[in-house]
Every structure is written in structure tokens, then in C-alpha cells.
Design a protein around this motif. Structure first.
Motif, PDB file in Angstrom:
ATOM      1  N   ASN A  63      66.294  41.107  67.112  1.00 46.29           N
ATOM      2  CA  ASN A  63      65.451  40.401  66.157  1.00 46.29           C
ATOM      3  C   ASN A  63      66.177  39.084  65.864  1.00 46.29           C
ATOM      4  O   ASN A  63      67.223  39.082  65.229  1.00 46.29           O
ATOM      5  CB  ASN A  63      65.309  41.251  64.890  1.00 46.29           C
ATOM      6  CG  ASN A  63      64.506  40.549  63.805  1.00 46.29           C
ATOM      7  OD1 ASN A  63      64.476  39.333  63.731  1.00 46.29           O
ATOM      8  ND2 ASN A  63      63.869  41.340  62.965  1.00 46.29           N
ATOM      9  N   THR A  99      65.723  36.698  63.889  1.00 43.14           N
ATOM     10  CA  THR A  99      65.846  36.264  62.490  1.00 43.14           C
ATOM     11  C   THR A  99      67.014  36.955  61.794  1.00 43.14           C
ATOM     12  O   THR A  99      67.832  36.330  61.141  1.00 43.14           O
ATOM     13  CB  THR A  99      64.538  36.557  61.726  1.00 43.14           C
ATOM     14  OG1 THR A  99      63.472  36.004  62.465  1.00 43.14           O
ATOM     15  CG2 THR A  99      64.577  35.976  60.329  1.00 43.14           C
ATOM     16  N   THR A 100      67.090  38.272  61.934  1.00 42.99           N
ATOM     17  CA  THR A 100      68.142  39.017  61.245  1.00 42.99           C
ATOM     18  C   THR A 100      69.384  39.151  62.121  1.00 42.99           C
ATOM     19  O   THR A 100      70.458  39.469  61.627  1.00 42.99           O
ATOM     20  CB  THR A 100      67.659  40.432  60.889  1.00 42.99           C
ATOM     21  OG1 THR A 100      67.342  41.116  62.114  1.00 42.99           O
ATOM     22  CG2 THR A 100      66.439  40.402  60.010  1.00 42.99           C
ATOM     23  N   GLU A 118      69.751  41.462  64.211  1.00 46.74           N
ATOM     24  CA  GLU A 118      69.970  42.884  64.474  1.00 46.74           C
ATOM     25  C   GLU A 118      69.514  43.221  65.892  1.00 46.74           C
ATOM     26  O   GLU A 118      68.494  42.734  66.353  1.00 46.74           O
ATOM     27  CB  GLU A 118      69.220  43.729  63.440  1.00 46.74           C
ATOM     28  CG  GLU A 118      69.908  43.648  62.089  1.00 46.74           C
ATOM     29  CD  GLU A 118      69.076  44.189  60.944  1.00 46.74           C
ATOM     30  OE1 GLU A 118      67.993  44.743  61.195  1.00 46.74           O
ATOM     31  OE2 GLU A 118      69.516  44.050  59.786  1.00 46.74           O
ATOM     32  N   ASN A 162      59.495  36.314  56.754  1.00 46.25           N
ATOM     33  CA  ASN A 162      60.927  36.510  56.520  1.00 46.25           C
ATOM     34  C   ASN A 162      61.207  36.345  55.042  1.00 46.25           C
ATOM     35  O   ASN A 162      60.562  35.543  54.368  1.00 46.25           O
ATOM     36  CB  ASN A 162      61.751  35.445  57.241  1.00 46.25           C
ATOM     37  CG  ASN A 162      61.475  35.396  58.719  1.00 46.25           C
ATOM     38  OD1 ASN A 162      60.871  36.311  59.267  1.00 46.25           O
ATOM     39  ND2 ASN A 162      61.910  34.329  59.358  1.00 46.25           N
ATOM     40  N   MET A 210      68.955  38.552  55.174  1.00 50.30           N
ATOM     41  CA  MET A 210      67.649  38.144  55.696  1.00 50.30           C
ATOM     42  C   MET A 210      66.889  39.387  56.135  1.00 50.30           C
ATOM     43  O   MET A 210      67.460  40.270  56.772  1.00 50.30           O
ATOM     44  CB  MET A 210      67.834  37.280  56.943  1.00 50.30           C
ATOM     45  CG  MET A 210      68.298  35.879  56.670  1.00 50.30           C
ATOM     46  SD  MET A 210      66.908  34.836  56.290  1.00 50.30           S
ATOM     47  CE  MET A 210      66.361  34.385  57.917  1.00 50.30           C
ATOM     48  N   LYS A 211      65.602  39.446  55.830  1.00 54.13           N
ATOM     49  CA  LYS A 211      64.777  40.575  56.267  1.00 54.13           C
ATOM     50  C   LYS A 211      63.487  40.059  56.888  1.00 54.13           C
ATOM     51  O   LYS A 211      63.003  38.970  56.532  1.00 54.13           O
ATOM     52  CB  LYS A 211      64.437  41.468  55.064  1.00 54.13           C
ATOM     53  CG  LYS A 211      65.651  42.091  54.393  1.00 54.13           C
ATOM     54  CD  LYS A 211      66.318  43.112  55.280  1.00 54.13           C
ATOM     55  CE  LYS A 211      67.657  43.531  54.725  1.00 54.13           C
ATOM     56  NZ  LYS A 211      68.471  44.253  55.712  1.00 54.13           N
ATOM     57  N   THR A 212      62.936  40.832  57.798  1.00 55.64           N
ATOM     58  CA  THR A 212      61.644  40.460  58.380  1.00 55.64           C
ATOM     59  C   THR A 212      60.695  41.657  58.307  1.00 55.64           C
ATOM     60  O   THR A 212      61.136  42.799  58.355  1.00 55.64           O
ATOM     61  CB  THR A 212      61.770  40.078  59.873  1.00 55.64           C
ATOM     62  OG1 THR A 212      62.236  41.223  60.598  1.00 55.64           O
ATOM     63  CG2 THR A 212      62.728  38.940  60.104  1.00 55.64           C
TER      64      THR A 212
END
Lengths: 158, 440
Positions: free
Chosen positions: A72, A74-75, A77, B175, B182-184
Motif C-alpha cells: 500500500n 500510502t501507508t 505497509e 487517506n 497514515m491510514k487508508t
């Protein structure tokens, strides 16, 4: 400590980010819009001998082959499934492990690398993302990560 | 297009029987980014796929170029393909079923709703997500997709079948940032009734999911009573259903091989294949012209049927179940519209007695984390702890591992959160006695 020194920037996102593009805009074919993609990426060699890294590991997992995985962006992860892996006990490669997944956050894992081998090797494959599947060259030396979450059905490694 | 010409020419060139299918699709796709249109595409496509028997052998051909030479090209290619075919299993084509259950599932209104209204809805989703909380710092993607497809099937025995379907798909990913964390989160909505989409409900669903993730921790590794949210179960079931393909069973690459009429799941599990259910995945004939039928795959834990096409059915001495589907120039096995029977219990009732358990809401990496032949899997997961029958702290960066058969045998119950997923599996949340969770 290492620091991030550059981003991969394509023309379109460069405009959004107000950064200069640096020639990494790629796509599979005309059906896709190009975006920033890797082409030739690897972790540089360190000074450790790979056999010493294993010898100095009391209990751990030695992953020799990945089946693939996803990230991912964005994170940060990620998950990767190990298609070939072994338990390291007292500095020796022991029994094989089947069906295990390595997960973590890229940011943290990079900080947790404590040994880097001198044996960089490159491998070719296809990387799939929003602009399709493109051929890439990736590589790394043998590296050791202090701690990472490994999923499987065997429970705690003891 | 006059198909009689195709059949006349095929006969002239020596094909003893043949069929031709034409698919037309009109697709509209819109994507927003920062309140502007990021992508707007209209994609009209058509393709023709045909097959026939030449000198007792099967051959097939397809093209997307449709003009006056298409028929001749297809027939010549079928003949060439048949010449090189070393398999002699299909020596005749299917004439037609006795009865077809045609239904009209096309939603006329969807096509008439102006694009402006669809765009307005997308903007409302994007604005709603940004306004949901100060923590929402980006709406990565908001998109709309609409597809209108027409399929026609003709064969040299005079069979004519037609189907017209449409659907739309709205998706969004947002987001959120809290300090360094940070989370999505994202969601989708699929239907052919545009009026069924509720912007506020959709936005609130994503917003709630997103904010609930903050403070996620890893639980202790171990075996826990585990609830899988409906879409997580739907993704896992894709692999179970693929194993029910007669082709995989005959190739001895399925963990369901030799298990017909035996227990493959707990008695709470009933899985039905319902291609005739009246929704966007409705389909009344397959790629061989066989009438589809509703049937049980698993009934109260017992494996009742495999998915068959004509060739695999012949091998097992049974009838095709109407699951023939084109797969790279030959007829393989396809399925759709799968229903897993829910219960009447609410989620709260289902988990009320759990002292400690895990609720899995998202999984990642099943594509590489699943062994399709054995059903063993291990993947990245997120969710929540369940403590004293209530949802407790969020869980992040954990793993979920198991074996599909073992998992289904440990199903205790389903709840009533029944949902149609985009892979055409409709199911509710499920409670499994124990699953291996990896964490600390």
C-alpha cells in the motif's frame, strides 16, 4: 543513517508536486496512462559475508525466494509470501518452512536492517501497477532484518 | 450483421458444425482528483469469437476487427486451428438446451441518466469524504464506471440467444493522517439501479472505517475464534469455488477432488450457484449455448456438485451444468452469482458470547498467499479484537493463515449482513471456531 534523497517523478505528477521529472515515466502500452515506475532498482552492497550473517543469527528465518506480494503506497505497509524459506537455529540453516507471509511497514523495516551482505544479485521480473505490467530489474545483497512479522499456522517460532 | 452468411460460408468451406458469438460493450469511466476530472473515457468495443468442427476436430478463432472479411477470416482461422489441434475430445458442437430461462435484467433508466448527474454524485462523494473529518487529508480516488453489454450467440443448428445487461460501479479511497500515522480505506458500490446509491451512507461507511483504524496494534500470535467480514469471506471463497471446477478436479489439481457427496464444510454451510438470480450477474446461457441452472455446490456441509462444461461432463458421464466459458481459445470453466446462505442473527448476536476473538475486515496478498491446489493460505490482515462480545482495539499488520477446507469445517455460524460483492459472491459475515493469527 541513510536518508531519502530523491523520488521517482514523472512529468504529470511532477507538475502536481512542483518537482522536475526525472525520466521514470513508464507504462505497459497505449491502453495505460504513464506514471512514475521503477526500472533498475537495488539495495547497494554492504561489507558482511552472507555466511557470517547466518552464522551470527541465533533464531530466525532465512528466506531464499519470494512468491510475490503487494504494497500500500500510502501507508507503506506490505506483504510478501515466501515460496522458499528455512528456520535458522544457532547459526545453521535448518528445516524448511511452508506457506509463510512476511508483513510490515516499509519505513520501519528499512530502519531494522542490521546486516548487509556483499553479494548483490539482480533479478528480472514484471512489476504490475496502475500503468500496467512492466519489466523491471531489481536486486539486493543478503540482508538481515532484526525483527519482522511472519504469518503462518505454526504459531510462535521457538 | 447477417449470420446466415457466416453459416453458409462455413458449410461451403467444410465445417460440419459451428457457432459464433458477438459481444458489444459500451463503457464510461470517470475519475476525479482534487475536485477536477482526472480521467474521462468512453470505450466502445466489440469482439467476435467463433468455433467449429473441421474434419472431426475442434478449432476456434476470435477478432475485434469487424468488417466484410471477418467471416472468412474466422472460418479460415478455425480450419487452421483445427488442423493443429491434437485433442480429439470435442467432435461435435452443442445443438441447444430444451428450455432457457431468459429474464430482462437491463436497467433502461441507467443509460438515460445524464452524465452531469453521475458527475455530481462523484463530487458529492469526494466533498463528503474531505468533510468527514479533519483527519481526512486526501481522497486518492473517486471513480464511476458504467458498462452496457450485449451478447449474442448463434450456432449452425439454428440456436439464437441474446442477452443485454448493464451496471454501474462507484468506488472511492481516502487517506487520513493523525500525527505520524497514515491510514487508508475505501469501498465500492455496484448495482444497475442508480437510485439505490446513497451518497451519505457510502461516505459515512468509508469515513467510519478509516478513523477506526487509528491506534491499530498487533495482537499476540495464536489461534482465535475469528469473524471474517463478508467481503473477506467472498475473496477467500473465490478459491474454494475455483477448486469446484470439474476441469481442476479431472486434472487432479483440486483439493475437492474425490470429495463429492462427502462433508467438506460444517453443517452450517450451504453454497448455491444461482446464475438465474435476477441481478447484474444474471446469465441464462453459457459460452457453449447450454442453459444455465441454479444448483447447490455445498448443501449443509456436503459437496453436491462440480461446475461442468460439455467436455468435462462427458468425461465424468454427466450433463454440463452450463459453466462453459471461453478461456484462451478453448472452453474452460466459469461460474458466477454464488450465494452463501446467511442466518437471521445480527453481528452483535453472533459475537455476544465471545470472550476473546478477532474480527478480520481486510486482507491483502491472497494472490500470492494462496496455494490453489492445497487451499493453504497466509495473508496480511487488519481488523479488530473482540473482547467480552464487543469490538475492542483495532488490529493492524497481523496475518491470517489457514486452509480453506479446515476453515469451512470450523464454521460456527453466519450473521445476516448479506452483501453482493464485486466478484459476484453474495455472503454474510462468518464466525470460525479458530484461525491462526500472527502478530506479536
Amino acid at each position: 543513517m541513510a536518508s531519502a534523497s530523491a523520488f521517482l517523478v514523472d512529468k504529470f505528477n511532477g507538475r502536481r508536486l512542483q518537482m522536475e521529472p526525472n525520466g521514470c515515466s513508464r507504462r505497459q502500452n497505449y491502453r495505460y496512462e504513464p506514471t512514475s515506475r521503477m526500472s533498475n532498482t537495488y539495495i547497494a552492497a554492504g561489507t558482511d559475508k552472507p555466511e557470517d550473517i547466518i552464522k551470527d543469527t541465533k533464531l530466525g528465518i532465512y528466506v531464499t525466494n519470494f512468491g510475490g506480494g503487494s504494497v500500500n503506497p500510502t501507508t507503506g505497509e506490505f506483504n510478501f509470501s515466501a515460496s522458499e524459506a528455512y528456520i535458522i537455529r544457532d547459526g545453521k540453516v535448518c528445516e524448511p518452512v511452508k506457506g509463510c507471509t512476511l508483513i510490515g511497514s516499509g519505513k520501519e523495516i528499512l530502519m531494522n536492517i542490521d546486516r548487509v551482505g556483499d553479494d548483490v544479485d539482480l533479478g528480472q521480473g514484471n512489476c504490475g501497477s496502475v500503468s500496467g505490467s512492466i519489466p523491471v530489474n531489481v536486486g539486493q545483497p543478503t540482508i538481515r532484518i532484526k525483527e519482522i512479522t511472519v504469518g503462518g499456522r505454526g504459531g510462535k517460532l521457538e | 450483421m447477417k449470420f446466415t452468411k457466416f453459416f453458409d460460408l462455413a458449410k461451403e468451406k467444410g465445417l460440419t458444425s459451428c457457432q459464433i458469438q458477438i459481444s458489444r460493450s459500451k463503457a464510461l469511466a470517470i475519475k476525479l482528483f482534487h475536485h477536477e476530472i482526472d480521467n474521462y473515457s468512453i470505450n466502445d468495443s466489440q469482439s467476435v469469437i467463433a468455433c467449429g468442427i473441421y474434419e472431426g476436430k475442434f478449432g476456434s478463432a476470435s477478432t475485434e476487427k469487424i468488417d466484410k472479411d471477418t467471416f472468412e477470416y474466422l472460418i479460415d482461422s478455425i480450419i487452421e486451428n483445427a488442423k493443429y489441434n491434437e485433442k480429439n475430445t470435442t467432435t461435435e458442437l452443442f445443438k441447444g438446451s430444451d428450455k432457457y430461462h431468459k429474464k430482462n435484467v437491463f436497467n433502461k433508466e441507467l443509460a438515460t441518466i445524464p452524465v452531469e448527474e453521475k458527475l455530481k454524485t462523484l463530487h458529492a462523494v469526494e466533498d463528503g469524504l474531505f468533510a468527514y473529518s479533519e483527519k481526512v487529508n486526501e481522497v486518492e480516488e473517486v471513480g464511476y464506471k458504467e458498462v452496457d453489454s450485449e451478447d449474442e450467440f448463434y450456432n449452425s443448428f439454428g440456436l439464437k440467444l441474446k442477452q443485454h445487461t448493464n451496471y454501474f460501479y462507484i468506488y472511492a479511497y481516502a487517506n487520513a493522517k493523525d500525527g505520524e500515522s497514515m491510514k487508508t480505506a475505501g469501498d465500492f458500490f455496484i448495482d444497475n439501479n442508480f437510485r439505490a446509491f446513497e451518497t451519505k451512507k457510502f461516505v459515512d461507511g468509508i469515513g467510519k472505517k478509516l478513523l477506526a483504524k487509528f491506534g491499530g496494534v498487533q495482537c499476540e500470535s495464536g489461534n482465535y475464534p475469528t469473524v471474517l467480514e463478508n467481503d473477506v469471506l467472498a475473496s477467500l471463497m473465490d478459491y474454494f469455488l475455483a477448486a469446484a471446477s470439474s476441469d481442476e478436479v479431472q486434472k487432479k489439481s483440486s483439493f475437492l477432488g474425490g470429495k463429492l457427496n462427502t462433508e467438506v464444510a460444517s453443517s452450517h454451510v450451504t453454497i448455491e450457484s444461482k446464475p438465474l438470480a435476477k441481478n447484474i450477474f444474471f446469465s441464462y446461457f453459457d459460452d457453449e449455448g447450454v442453459a444455465t441452472q441454479n444448483m447447490d455446490i455445498v448443501k449443509k456441509g456436503v459437496l453436491k456438485n462440480y461446475f461442468y462444461n460439455i467436455e468435462t461432463a462427458k468425461k465424468d458421464g454427466v450433463q454440463s451444468t452450463g459453466n462453459g466459458r471461453w478461456e484462451r481459445g478453448k472452453i474452460g470453466i466459469g461460474f458466477g452469482n454464488i450465494f452463501i446462505k446467511p442466518s437471521k442473527k445480527s453481528f452483535g448476536e453472533m459475537v455476544s458470547h465471545l470472550k476473546q476473538g478477532v474480527f478480520i475486515t481486510e486482507i491483502e496478498g491472497l494472490g500470492t498467499g494462496m496455494n490453489e491446489e492445497s487451499g493453504d493460505f497466509s495473508c496480511q490482515a487488519q481488523g479488530f479484537m473482540i473482547r467480552e462480545g464487543q469490538l475492542a482495539e483495532p488490529l493492524n499488520l497481523i496475518t491470517l493463515s489457514g486452509n480453506l477446507l479446515a476453515m469451512l469445517k470450523e464454521v460456527k455460524t453466519f450473521d445476516n449482513a448479506f452483501k453482493l460483492n464485486d466478484n459476484s459472491v453474495s455472503c454474510a459475515d462468518v464466525l470460525i471456531k479458530k484461525m491462526a493469527i500472527g502478530g506479536k
